[in-house]
Design an enzyme around this catalytic site. Structure first.
Site, short mmCIF file in Angstrom:
data_model
loop_
_atom_site.label_atom_id
_atom_site.label_comp_id
_atom_site.label_asym_id
_atom_site.label_seq_id
_atom_site.Cartn_x
_atom_site.Cartn_y
_atom_site.Cartn_z
CE1 TYR A 95 -4.34 -0.68 0.15
CE2 TYR A 95 -3.38 -3.05 0.87
CZ TYR A 95 -4.63 -2.40 -0.29
OH TYR A 95 -5.71 -3.16 -0.70
CD GLU A 137 -6.83 -5.93 -0.12
OE1 GLU A 137 -5.83 -5.76 0.64
OE2 GLU A 137 -7.82 -5.07 -0.67
C1 HEM Z 1 -6.41 1.94 -1.66
C2 HEM Z 1 -6.19 1.63 -2.72
C3 HEM Z 1 -6.25 0.70 -4.28
C4 HEM Z 1 -7.29 0.92 -4.55
C5 HEM Z 1 -8.68 1.03 -4.34
C6 HEM Z 1 -6.90 -0.42 -5.12
C7 HEM Z 1 -8.21 -0.29 -6.24
C8 HEM Z 1 -8.62 -1.39 -7.07
C9 HEM Z 1 -9.72 -1.57 -8.39
C10 HEM Z 1 -10.76 -1.00 -8.19
C11 HEM Z 1 -9.24 -2.63 -8.67
C12 HEM Z 1 -9.73 -3.44 -9.84
C13 HEM Z 1 -11.09 -4.69 -9.35
C14 HEM Z 1 -12.04 -5.38 -10.33
O1 HEM Z 1 -12.00 -6.05 -10.79
O2 HEM Z 1 -12.63 -4.64 -10.54
C15 HEM Z 1 -8.36 -3.33 -8.18
C16 HEM Z 1 -7.20 -4.99 -8.19
C17 HEM Z 1 -5.62 -4.54 -8.25
N1 HEM Z 1 -5.22 -3.69 -7.63
FE1 HEM Z 1 -6.03 -2.09 -6.17
N2 HEM Z 1 -6.40 -0.59 -5.27
C18 HEM Z 1 -5.62 -0.38 -4.61
C19 HEM Z 1 -4.14 -0.76 -3.90
C20 HEM Z 1 -3.29 -1.70 -4.79
C21 HEM Z 1 -2.61 -1.68 -3.84
C22 HEM Z 1 -1.27 -1.75 -2.47
C23 HEM Z 1 -1.69 -3.17 -5.00
C24 HEM Z 1 -0.70 -3.40 -4.47
C25 HEM Z 1 0.26 -3.48 -6.04
C26 HEM Z 1 -2.62 -3.14 -5.74
C27 HEM Z 1 -2.85 -4.35 -6.40
C28 HEM Z 1 -4.08 -4.84 -7.73
C29 HEM Z 1 -3.96 -5.90 -8.63
C30 HEM Z 1 -2.81 -6.56 -8.86
C31 HEM Z 1 -5.25 -5.51 -8.94
C32 HEM Z 1 -5.67 -6.63 -9.74
C33 HEM Z 1 -5.30 -5.83 -11.36
C34 HEM Z 1 -5.74 -6.69 -12.77
O3 HEM Z 1 -6.48 -7.99 -12.60
O4 HEM Z 1 -5.22 -6.33 -13.86
N3 HEM Z 1 -4.15 -2.22 -5.43
N4 HEM Z 1 -7.43 -2.45 -7.51
#
Ligand code: HEM
Ligand SMILES: Cc1cc2nc3c(=O)[nH]c(=O)nc-3n(C[C@H](O)[C@H](O)[C@H](O)COP(=O)(O)OP(=O)(O)OC[C@H]3O[C@@H](n4cnc5c(N)ncnc54)[C@H](O)[C@@H]3O)c2cc1C
Length: 399
Positions: A95, A137
């Protein structure tokens, strides 16, 4: 809730950030991956290349801030993110990296307009959301009894050509191990380690009822076109996995979980490969409540593209109140007379009690938008409508 000091800065800057949203998110990802190339193994690089993911993560932060007092709108968004995050193994220590690069990208793109109080307001909003996600989580990992990113080896014991472009893979737990428990509608992430290349994860809905010993996934080959390259993981699975192969999967997660155990009427609407979670639900219902009133409607390009018909036929043989309605874009004279030509038209479905049945949708985004609109017009209460998106949720509806 963000502080009274931060609130006006957030409110005033949301429209500006939205305007520059794509530039900010591109800058964010490109800077983050340059400093942390290991993170490319967590992200779906196909989604990065096609641009859909860019709209997702950062726009979720902006949408969150804009809707910070609207818990009803945010609840489902946060739940989906949490499930996706635990499915790909996001850890608390990721994060600060994302936060630093997101704020850095805002500063880089807005320049002098990114004043210290504005940046500190966004820092506060990001931290608040991050803490909520980290805590949810942590709880999900604990409930599942796994470490973040933990994978389970499973052996492929059967492969079936379900349609012209969908193969089903039956995965069995290794000796001495059990298949992980799941609810119909949930998915696993499959991890593929490309030779001399990155590791990539892709989600696949489980396409059979839980057995305790096996999991089944049904994968559509993403062919590619003159404009788009062929899908990396789906083609690899189709071309390389044989009976006896070992594949690595995550614990099942996902908040699209139609209640297969209830006796209330239920409506399952799908198109294309969106049939996969519906088959899991249908198979489970046929085991536990074969008399349940079920409307199962599916739209496919043609009979050759219609997957899992044997599952449906099996369910029909034991479920007297199951109504199956098929829509085939290319209907031929060989297709059974109960099939309709063209795209799904809900006016052709048998009537169901609108206040009693939940309606579940899964398929291409345009399909779901079209059906969602028609169902609302028909009088289905929005609280009874649920959908699964086979890609990042773009949150366009959250404004
Ligand atoms: C406040 C912080 C964060 C928010 C609001 C956020 C938001 C999101 C959203 C909206 C999605 C798409 C969900 C869907 O499939 O509909 C997502 C997917 C993902 N997020 Fe986050 N995220 C945050 C932090 C993080 C962090 C710290 C990481 C780590 C590196 C991360 C890695 C990912 C990954 C790997 C995916 C899947 C992406 C994919 O399949 O292309 N996120 N996140
Ligand atoms: C919750 C969930 C459940 C799912 N369940 C299923 C399921 O049951 N069955 C199933 O088959 N799928 C399912 N999916 C979709 C699946 O996860 C994959 O997205 C799908 O298999 C495609 O992955 P891929 O690696 O083959 O394609 P990718 O390599 O990820 O490519 C995806 C798309 O991006 C395009 N693309 C890639 N690179 C570029 C580029 N450089 N420029 C422009 N475009 C590009 C490709 O042409 C392709 O159209 C699900 C997804 C989710 C989120």
């Amino acid at each position: 809730m963000v502080s009274a000091v931060a609130r006006p800065y957030i409110d005033a800057s949301v429209p500006v950030l939205r305007e520059h949203g794509l530039t900010i998110t591109r800058t964010f990802y490109s800077n983050m991956f340059a400093e942390h190339p290991e993170l490319t193994n967590l992200f779906n690089m196909g989604n990065q290349a096609s641009g859909v993911q860019q709209q997702s993560l950062a726009s979720a932060v902006f949408a969150y801030a804009a809707n910070i007092d609207n818990a009803a709108a945010l609840g489902p968004v946060v739940s989906r993110i949490v499930h996706k995050h635990v499915s790909v193994g996001i850890k608390a220590e990721h994060y600060p990296i994302v936060g630093r690069h997101l704020l850095g990208a805002i500063k880089e793109v807005l320049g002098d307009a990114a004043t210290p109080p504005l940046i500190s307001a966004w820092d506060e909003a990001y931290c608040e959301l991050a803490l909520a996600l980290i805590s949810a989580e942590k709880e999900m990992y604990a409930q599942a009894g796994i470490e973040p990113g933990q994978l389970q080896n499973m052996r492929v014991i059967d492969i079936c050509d379900e349609s012209a472009d969908i193969k089903a893979f039956v995965l069995e737990a290794m000796p001495g191990e059990a298949a992980p428990p799941f609810k119909p509608g949930q998915y696993v992430s499959v991890s593929v380690n490309f030779e001399n290349g990155p590791t990539q994860l892709r989600q696949y809905s489980l396409s059979d009822a839980p057995t305790g010993r096996t999991l089944r996934i049904s994968v559509k080959r993403e062919q590619g076109s003159a404009l788009n390259p062929a899908g990396q993981v789906s083609n690899w699975l189709h071309d390389n996995v044989v009976v006896g192969s070992v594949v690595r999967v995550t614990h099942p997660f996902g908040d699209f979980t139609p209640d297969a155990e209830s006796t209330a009427p239920i409506v399952l609407l799908s198109a294309g490969v969106g049939i996969t979670p519906m088959i899991s639900v249908l198979n489970r219902i046929s085991q536990v409540h074969p008399n349940r009133q079920v409307v199962f409607a599916h739209a496919a390009r043609s009979t050759a593209h219609y997957a899992h018909r044997p599952d449906i036929a099996r369910a029909q043989s034991v479920m007297p109140n199951l109504h199956v309605v098929n829509f085939l874009e290319n209907l031929t004279s060989d297709d059974i007379s109960t099939d309709y030509p063209g795209r799904m038209d809900i006016s052709k479905l048998p009537k169901w009690p609108l206040d009693e049945a939940n309606v579940y949708l899964c398929g291409p985004v345009e399909f779901m938008q079209e059906q969602w609109r028609s169902l609302i017009e028909m009088g289905v209460p929005p609280t009874r409508l649920h959908r699964e998106v086979f890609g990042p949720e773009l949150l366009n509806y959250l404004r």
